[in-house]
Design a protein around this motif. Structure first.
Motif, PDB file in Angstrom:
ATOM      1  N   HIS A 111       0.819  -1.211   0.000  1.00 42.46           N
ATOM      2  CA  HIS A 111       0.000   0.000   0.000  1.00 42.46           C
ATOM      3  C   HIS A 111       0.864   1.278   0.000  1.00 42.46           C
ATOM      4  O   HIS A 111       0.533   2.267  -0.653  1.00 42.46           O
ATOM      5  CB  HIS A 111      -0.915  -0.032   1.224  1.00 42.46           C
ATOM      6  CG  HIS A 111      -1.819   1.146   1.355  1.00 42.46           C
ATOM      7  ND1 HIS A 111      -2.980   1.279   0.636  1.00 42.46           N
ATOM      8  CD2 HIS A 111      -1.729   2.263   2.116  1.00 42.46           C
ATOM      9  CE1 HIS A 111      -3.564   2.423   0.950  1.00 42.46           C
ATOM     10  NE2 HIS A 111      -2.821   3.036   1.852  1.00 42.46           N
ATOM     11  N   HIS A 115       1.095   4.636  -2.539  1.00 43.90           N
ATOM     12  CA  HIS A 115       1.065   6.082  -2.241  1.00 43.90           C
ATOM     13  C   HIS A 115       2.250   6.804  -2.893  1.00 43.90           C
ATOM     14  O   HIS A 115       2.092   7.889  -3.451  1.00 43.90           O
ATOM     15  CB  HIS A 115       1.087   6.312  -0.731  1.00 43.90           C
ATOM     16  CG  HIS A 115      -0.274   6.288  -0.101  1.00 43.90           C
ATOM     17  ND1 HIS A 115      -1.306   7.108  -0.516  1.00 43.90           N
ATOM     18  CD2 HIS A 115      -0.782   5.549   0.918  1.00 43.90           C
ATOM     19  CE1 HIS A 115      -2.382   6.873   0.229  1.00 43.90           C
ATOM     20  NE2 HIS A 115      -2.092   5.929   1.092  1.00 43.90           N
ATOM     21  N   SER A 136      -0.654  10.626   5.661  1.00 46.84           N
ATOM     22  CA  SER A 136      -2.076  10.251   5.655  1.00 46.84           C
ATOM     23  C   SER A 136      -2.531   9.993   7.073  1.00 46.84           C
ATOM     24  O   SER A 136      -1.837  10.330   8.035  1.00 46.84           O
ATOM     25  CB  SER A 136      -2.274   9.030   4.758  1.00 46.84           C
ATOM     26  OG  SER A 136      -1.803   7.893   5.425  1.00 46.84           O
ATOM     27  N   HIS A 139      -0.143   6.751   7.951  1.00 42.65           N
ATOM     28  CA  HIS A 139       1.305   6.781   7.786  1.00 42.65           C
ATOM     29  C   HIS A 139       1.826   8.192   7.547  1.00 42.65           C
ATOM     30  O   HIS A 139       1.148   9.017   6.941  1.00 42.65           O
ATOM     31  CB  HIS A 139       1.767   5.875   6.633  1.00 42.65           C
ATOM     32  CG  HIS A 139       0.667   5.272   5.831  1.00 42.65           C
ATOM     33  ND1 HIS A 139       0.251   3.976   6.002  1.00 42.65           N
ATOM     34  CD2 HIS A 139      -0.144   5.800   4.889  1.00 42.65           C
ATOM     35  CE1 HIS A 139      -0.755   3.731   5.195  1.00 42.65           C
ATOM     36  NE2 HIS A 139      -1.021   4.818   4.505  1.00 42.65           N
ATOM     37  N   ASP A 309      -6.757   7.079  -0.346  1.00 39.87           N
ATOM     38  CA  ASP A 309      -6.652   5.687  -0.785  1.00 39.87           C
ATOM     39  C   ASP A 309      -7.452   5.457  -2.062  1.00 39.87           C
ATOM     40  O   ASP A 309      -8.618   5.848  -2.157  1.00 39.87           O
ATOM     41  CB  ASP A 309      -7.138   4.754   0.330  1.00 39.87           C
ATOM     42  CG  ASP A 309      -6.138   4.712   1.480  1.00 39.87           C
ATOM     43  OD1 ASP A 309      -5.034   5.265   1.323  1.00 39.87           O
ATOM     44  OD2 ASP A 309      -6.469   4.133   2.522  1.00 39.87           O
TER      45      ASP A 309
HETATM   46 ZN    ZN Z   1      -3.266   5.043   2.566  1.00 39.54          ZN
END
Ligand code: ZN
Ligand code: KG4
Length: 353
Positions: A111, A115, A136, A139, A309
């Motif tokens: 993931h 990003h 985000s 993270h 996302d």
């Molecule tokens: Zn994310």
């Protein structure tokens, strides 16, 4: 090769289709924000159950919007971690079953790589080496990208992610969830210098983030200045609370930019990427753009739909492996703690609010 990407790592069910040249034909996201809002954070069981209901519909519509049929898809890319394990499992199991039934190759995508790669979706010629600031709700880290598919973490938060700090502070003030957009909308009406937030100290001044201290600082400022939590999320905040909001936003952005500036000076990239949900923040966008101009760097801040996302970033990240002929179908599994570049992914408490 027509690539179908699937993302279900947290609370967004997403599917996207890329054409033979890697351009995005469609990108669909079904958000669960409204389902989780009453709880002030993501509830893992609700998220997983909703993915199960939404995924077939989202995939079908993404393919339809791309002007294609399911029979024209040549390869699949699915997020396999990091994230909520229940949510990841739904996406991985569904995509594996689909790949097996149709005899299609399937690759698992990190993931976080998604990003980072979102910086190249609309600007495929963005030069390497690049530095990517990914901010985000789950993270917050800086990645050096020497060349495609290589990632080296140069800084990360030691506690809360930036978006998590926005959300928690908003909750403390009685503002609606998610807090980031609300704080960003209110902050321009306040004085960013009204309340002090100290600089975050790291060893040798090395890049690194820490936002949990700011949460405590907000609580202390509330007590000292007699700022009471709003009675309801609809209530208009008083001017003194708006000053506190402006000061908090200013301090978070200042810290993100300070670490990024330090990393630019040591890593000497040719380009800068800003992505993740917090990249929607108006002040952060402005300051990062200033920084890139100051240091003569090419800049990519993807449109908001590719910052939060989405599956376009997952399809884009998985495409090179599919083109090389990789197929992870036999062994792919969900991995909630998956790492990128050999560094442990940051885990936060946000999932358990
Ligand atoms: Zn994310
Ligand atoms: O990338 P994202 O959609 O989901 C995660 O992977 O976490 O990011 C959502 C986060 C939330 O914490 C939200 O409050 C924050 O991004 N956010 C913002 C803004 N818009 C969204 N934070 C600050 N300013 C904004 N304008």
């Amino acid at each position: 090769m027509i690539v179908l990407g699937i993302e279900t790592s947290c609370d967004e069910t997403a599917a996207a289709v890329l054409d033979g040249g890697g351009r995005v034909l469609s990108s669909l996201v079904s958000s669960q924000v409204k389902l989780h809002a009453p709880y002030g954070g993501v509830v893992p069981e609700i998220a997983a159950r909703h993915h199960l209901e939404a995924l077939p519909w989202v995939v079908e519509n993404a393919v339809k919007q791309a002007g294609l049929t399911m029979q024209q898809v040549d390869g699949l890319a699915v997020t396999c971690g990091p994230g909520l394990v229940g949510s990841l499992l739904v996406g991985v199991a569904w995509t594996r079953a689909y790949a097996w039934a149709r005899g299609l190759p399937l690759v698992g995508v990190n993931h976080l790589e998604g990003h980072v790669v979102s910086g190249w979706i609309d600007t495929p010629l963005l030069p390497f080496p690049a530095l990517a600031l990914i901010v985000s709700g789950g993270h917050t880290a800086l990645w050096r990208v020497p060349q495609p598919e290589q990632y080296v973490q140069v800084a990360r938060t030691r506690d809360d992610a930036a978006g998590e700090a926005f959300d928690k502070v908003a909750k403390m003030l009685g503002l609606p969830y998610p807090g980031g957009p609300v704080i960003d909308r209110l902050a321009p009406n306040g004085n960013p210098q009204a309340f002090p937030f100290g600089e975050i100290k790291t060893k040798n001044g090395a890049p690194g983030f820490s936002f949990s201290g700011y949460k405590t600082a907000v609580r202390q400022h509330m007590e000292k200045a007699g700022i009471a939590r709003l009675q309801s999320p609809e209530e208009t905040p008083p001017p003194v609370m708006i000053d506190l909001i402006a000061s908090f936003r200013y301090a978070v952005v200042r810290e993100l930019c300070r670490s990024t500036r330090h990393a630019i000076d040591t890593e000497r990239p040719r380009s800068l990427v800003l992505a993740g949900g917090v990249a929607a923040n108006q002040l952060l966008r402005l300051e990062i753009a200033k920084l890139a101009a100051e240091r003569g760097l090419a800049l990519s801040i993807p449109p908001f739909k590719y910052c939060t996302d989405n599956a376009a970033m997952i399809a884009t990240a998985g495409r090179p492996a599919l083109l090389r002929g990789e197929n992870h179908l036999a062994q792919l599994d969900a991995n909630a703690g998956l790492t990128l570049g050999g560094v442990e992914a940051q885990r936060t408490s946000r999932r358990h609010l």
